[in-house]
Scaffold this motif. Structure first.
Motif, PDB file in Angstrom:
ATOM      1  N   GLY A   1       0.804  -1.208   0.000  1.00  0.00           N
ATOM      2  CA  GLY A   1       0.000   0.000   0.000  1.00  0.00           C
ATOM      3  C   GLY A   1       0.841   1.265   0.000  1.00  0.00           C
ATOM      4  O   GLY A   1       0.317   2.375  -0.116  1.00  0.00           O
ATOM      5  N   LYS A   2       2.158   1.087   0.139  1.00  0.00           N
ATOM      6  CA  LYS A   2       3.070   2.218   0.073  1.00  0.00           C
ATOM      7  C   LYS A   2       3.545   2.417  -1.377  1.00  0.00           C
ATOM      8  O   LYS A   2       3.374   1.532  -2.214  1.00  0.00           O
ATOM      9  CB  LYS A   2       4.271   1.988   0.990  1.00  0.00           C
ATOM     10  N   VAL A   3       4.144   3.582  -1.622  1.00  0.00           N
ATOM     11  CA  VAL A   3       4.650   3.871  -2.955  1.00  0.00           C
ATOM     12  C   VAL A   3       6.165   3.719  -2.946  1.00  0.00           C
ATOM     13  O   VAL A   3       6.859   4.356  -2.144  1.00  0.00           O
ATOM     14  CB  VAL A   3       4.268   5.294  -3.413  1.00  0.00           C
ATOM     15  N   ARG A   4       6.666   2.866  -3.836  1.00  0.00           N
ATOM     16  CA  ARG A   4       8.096   2.619  -3.933  1.00  0.00           C
ATOM     17  C   ARG A   4       8.730   3.693  -4.818  1.00  0.00           C
ATOM     18  O   ARG A   4       8.391   3.845  -5.983  1.00  0.00           O
ATOM     19  CB  ARG A   4       8.345   1.240  -4.536  1.00  0.00           C
ATOM     20  N   VAL A   5       9.671   4.464  -4.232  1.00  0.00           N
ATOM     21  CA  VAL A   5      10.389   5.507  -4.968  1.00  0.00           C
ATOM     22  C   VAL A   5      11.871   5.359  -4.666  1.00  0.00           C
ATOM     23  O   VAL A   5      12.275   5.433  -3.498  1.00  0.00           O
ATOM     24  CB  VAL A   5       9.922   6.920  -4.568  1.00  0.00           C
ATOM     25  N   GLY A   6      12.675   5.194  -5.689  1.00  0.00           N
ATOM     26  CA  GLY A   6      14.111   5.032  -5.471  1.00  0.00           C
ATOM     27  C   GLY A   6      14.371   3.876  -4.531  1.00  0.00           C
ATOM     28  O   GLY A   6      13.916   2.755  -4.764  1.00  0.00           O
ATOM     29  N   THR A   7      15.063   4.150  -3.431  1.00  0.00           N
ATOM     30  CA  THR A   7      15.387   3.098  -2.465  1.00  0.00           C
ATOM     31  C   THR A   7      14.474   3.146  -1.236  1.00  0.00           C
ATOM     32  O   THR A   7      14.750   2.503  -0.232  1.00  0.00           O
ATOM     33  CB  THR A   7      16.850   3.242  -2.012  1.00  0.00           C
ATOM     34  N   GLY A   8      13.405   3.927  -1.307  1.00  0.00           N
ATOM     35  CA  GLY A   8      12.522   4.055  -0.147  1.00  0.00           C
ATOM     36  C   GLY A   8      11.070   3.765  -0.479  1.00  0.00           C
ATOM     37  O   GLY A   8      10.684   3.656  -1.652  1.00  0.00           O
TER      38      GLY A   8
END
Length: 354
Positions: free
Chosen positions: A252-259
């Motif tokens: 449910g989170k958004v994956r951006v780069g390494t986070g």
């Protein structure tokens, strides 16, 4: 609820087949300072000219003080206007320029002299020193002060300012915009200020109208416009912005780069794997971990820009690059390109772009 002092209702303007203003609506209270902000060609000056009476609307109406002025000529609207070009009469003295409108209106000479002296005092150019000078003997900033005094001398109901500071150098612009705001507050005059400079609009306005494509994209205070932009255009035009491209994870989170970022915004209809565009202001990001931040991303310094009191740092993290601002500290040298770092921020500061 009291009626607005100035009401622009469903106004539109077309030149031939080109529509430059589309269904523009705005209510302005008495004594309010409102800025029209937007890029060249967005329609902000056209709206101003319709309020002034220099352009006739293709539709809609304009009401000032409860009176419909849509079809009235400029000299019948009791409006003061200051242009980008100073538009002073070169063959008239400062005093004669300021008193010109009063003279045309048939005001007695003694009253004109008194009003001119009053206006010169307000703009901090004493009559004894500046009244007998000619425009060519004044600096650009002084000439624009005279243009402002001339517009205010007849005691207009509304003051319109069409990018009045754009021809001045940066330091004079800052000083004069503060003076304009101070004078406006002192006189309590309802004012519309047109500018393409976001810093000007943010610093002196009661409210800002961000325009794009002939429409009002958002109307609000500087705080609202900057921190809660209503559209992608407003988010990108006002202030510096990081655009982060990510994908919705199974968590449910958004994956951006390494986070991974847990958005505060609802993700109605979004499914795992969907691409999402996020926005984040540079000042919301810090190097290393900051207490309270819930997003930590590893990266590498890609660029460092020294801007005086602020140092802007670009950090490459995965496939994304983020910019962050840090204050200059003479005792601490800025990071170097290639340094391995971590950046952190709060997911609560991230905006989902539609």
């Amino acid at each position: 609820m009291p009626e607005p002092f100035l009401s622009i209702q469903h106004v539109r303007k077309s030149f031939g087949t080109a529509t430059v203003v589309q269904d523009f609506n705005l209510d302005i209270e008495a004594g309010e300072f409102v800025s029209f902000l937007g890029p060249s060609g967005c329609g902000k000056t056209t709206v101003l000219r319709m309020v002034a009476g220099f352009e006739e609307p293709s539709g809609g109406r304009i009401v000032i003080g409860g009176k419909d002025v849509t079809t009235l000529k400029p000299n019948q609207r009791n409006i003061g206007m200051v242009f980008q070009a100073y538009a002073l009469f070169p063959n008239l003295t400062v005093a004669q320029n300021i008193g010109f409108g009063l003279k045309v209106a048939g005001v007695p000479r003694a009253e004109i002299d008194s009003r001119v002296a009053e206006m010169l005092d307000i703009i901090k150019l004493p009559a004894g020193e500046f009244g007998s000078r000619y425009p060519y003997q004044l600096s650009g900033g002084q000439q624009q002060r005279i243009a402002l005094a001339r517009a205010l001398a007849p005691r207009p109901k509304v003051l319109l300012l069409d990018e009045p500071l754009s021809a001045l150098d940066a330091k004079v612009r800052v000083s004069l915009r503060e003076e304009i705001r101070s004078i406006q507050k002192k006189l309590g005059i309802t004012t519309i200020f047109v500018t393409h400079d976001q810093e000007e609009a943010l610093s002196i306005s009661d409210r800002i109208v961000v325009m794009y494509g002939g429409k009002a994209e958002q109307v609000g205070t500087a705080f609202e416009i900057y921190n809660r932009p209503a559209t992608r255009f407003v988010a990108g035009f006002v202030g510096t912005l990081n655009i982060l491209e990510g994908r919705l994870a199974e968590s449910g989170k958004v994956r951006v780069g390494t986070g991974e970022i847990a958005l505060k915004d609802k993700l109605d209809g979004a499914r795992p794997g969907d691409a999402l565009s996020l926005a984040l202001r540079p000042e919301a990001i810090t190097l290393d971990r900051r207490k309270g931040d819930d997003v930590l991303m590893a990266g590498e310094i890609a660029d460092v820009q020294f801007l005086g009191s602020v140092i802007r740092v670009r950090v490459r993290t995965g496939d994304s690059t983020v910019s962050l601002d840090t204050f200059n500290n003479p005792a601490t040298p800025p990071p170097q390109i290639g340094d391995k770092v971590e950046v952190s921020f709060s997911s609560g500061d991230v905006m989902l772009l539609n």
